[in-house]
Write a protein that holds these residues in place. Sequence first.
Motif, mmCIF file in Angstrom:
data_model
loop_
_atom_site.group_PDB
_atom_site.id
_atom_site.type_symbol
_atom_site.label_atom_id
_atom_site.label_comp_id
_atom_site.label_asym_id
_atom_site.label_seq_id
_atom_site.Cartn_x
_atom_site.Cartn_y
_atom_site.Cartn_z
ATOM 1 N N GLU A 77 28.945 16.992 77.945
ATOM 2 C CA GLU A 77 28.055 17.580 78.912
ATOM 3 C C GLU A 77 28.377 18.919 79.137
ATOM 4 O O GLU A 77 27.447 19.844 78.937
ATOM 5 C CB GLU A 77 27.685 16.917 80.339
ATOM 6 C CG GLU A 77 26.911 15.679 80.256
ATOM 7 C CD GLU A 77 27.050 14.812 81.467
ATOM 8 O OE1 GLU A 77 27.381 15.278 82.496
ATOM 9 O OE2 GLU A 77 26.332 13.568 81.556
ATOM 10 N N ALA A 78 29.622 19.228 79.214
ATOM 11 C CA ALA A 78 30.089 20.578 79.333
ATOM 12 C C ALA A 78 29.732 21.198 78.006
ATOM 13 O O ALA A 78 29.280 22.555 78.088
ATOM 14 C CB ALA A 78 31.456 20.800 79.916
ATOM 15 N N ALA A 79 30.198 20.873 77.138
ATOM 16 C CA ALA A 79 30.035 21.631 75.679
ATOM 17 C C ALA A 79 28.636 21.621 75.378
ATOM 18 O O ALA A 79 28.398 22.403 74.766
ATOM 19 C CB ALA A 79 30.679 20.515 74.676
ATOM 20 N N ARG A 80 27.702 20.863 75.822
ATOM 21 C CA ARG A 80 26.261 20.718 75.393
ATOM 22 C C ARG A 80 25.652 21.946 76.343
ATOM 23 O O ARG A 80 25.071 22.785 75.955
ATOM 24 C CB ARG A 80 25.466 19.718 75.955
ATOM 25 C CG ARG A 80 24.195 19.612 75.398
ATOM 26 C CD ARG A 80 23.487 18.196 75.832
ATOM 27 N NE ARG A 80 24.104 17.114 74.959
ATOM 28 C CZ ARG A 80 24.365 16.003 75.677
ATOM 29 N NH1 ARG A 80 24.169 15.944 77.025
ATOM 30 N NH2 ARG A 80 24.919 15.123 74.970
ATOM 31 N N ALA A 81 26.177 22.029 77.505
ATOM 32 C CA ALA A 81 25.745 23.253 78.467
ATOM 33 C C ALA A 81 26.003 24.672 77.891
ATOM 34 O O ALA A 81 25.477 25.688 77.914
ATOM 35 C CB ALA A 81 26.327 22.976 79.972
ATOM 36 N N ARG A 132 26.892 25.246 74.776
ATOM 37 C CA ARG A 132 26.304 25.635 73.757
ATOM 38 C C ARG A 132 24.840 26.009 73.972
ATOM 39 O O ARG A 132 24.143 26.988 73.295
ATOM 40 C CB ARG A 132 26.225 24.563 72.868
ATOM 41 C CG ARG A 132 25.574 24.707 71.196
ATOM 42 C CD ARG A 132 25.377 23.369 70.442
ATOM 43 N NE ARG A 132 24.389 22.546 70.906
ATOM 44 C CZ ARG A 132 24.351 21.251 71.238
ATOM 45 N NH1 ARG A 132 25.441 20.492 70.664
ATOM 46 N NH2 ARG A 132 23.544 20.431 71.669
ATOM 47 N N GLU A 133 24.062 25.512 74.883
ATOM 48 C CA GLU A 133 22.742 26.058 75.162
ATOM 49 C C GLU A 133 22.621 27.429 75.929
ATOM 50 O O GLU A 133 21.795 27.996 75.756
ATOM 51 C CB GLU A 133 22.310 24.886 76.101
ATOM 52 C CG GLU A 133 21.948 23.515 75.406
ATOM 53 C CD GLU A 133 21.473 22.515 76.290
ATOM 54 O OE1 GLU A 133 21.296 22.768 77.517
ATOM 55 O OE2 GLU A 133 21.149 21.193 75.980
ATOM 56 N N GLU A 134 23.761 27.599 76.405
ATOM 57 C CA GLU A 134 23.877 29.225 77.159
ATOM 58 C C GLU A 134 24.227 30.229 75.922
ATOM 59 O O GLU A 134 23.831 31.217 76.301
ATOM 60 C CB GLU A 134 25.055 28.951 78.201
ATOM 61 C CG GLU A 134 24.699 28.292 79.335
ATOM 62 C CD GLU A 134 25.825 28.305 80.362
ATOM 63 O OE1 GLU A 134 27.037 29.042 80.259
ATOM 64 O OE2 GLU A 134 25.721 27.397 81.321
ATOM 65 N N SER A 135 24.819 29.769 74.924
ATOM 66 C CA SER A 135 25.028 30.864 74.011
ATOM 67 C C SER A 135 23.832 31.033 73.211
ATOM 68 O O SER A 135 22.784 30.484 73.059
ATOM 69 C CB SER A 135 26.422 30.543 73.193
ATOM 70 O OG SER A 135 26.390 29.378 72.727
#
Length: 67
Positions: free
Chosen positions: A58-62, A64-67
């Motif tokens: 979930e942290a990696a997905r978040a 990636r979505e922020e970048s």
Amino acid sequence: MGEPQLSYEQARAELASVVERLEAGGGSLEESLALWERGEQLADICQRWLDGARARLEAARAAREES
């Protein structure tokens, strides 16, 4: 407590062995209770590993979505 940290795979394999032994029966009540308690510990270890993996995903997905 003094036991070294088990990997997810080690805990899962031992848990499967505990379940097989419980299903086979034939042990004393004390042995069955000890196996059940060990199974609970192993299930908790597996759940902590899975929760940690879910949090990292979930942290990696978040990120990636922020970048």
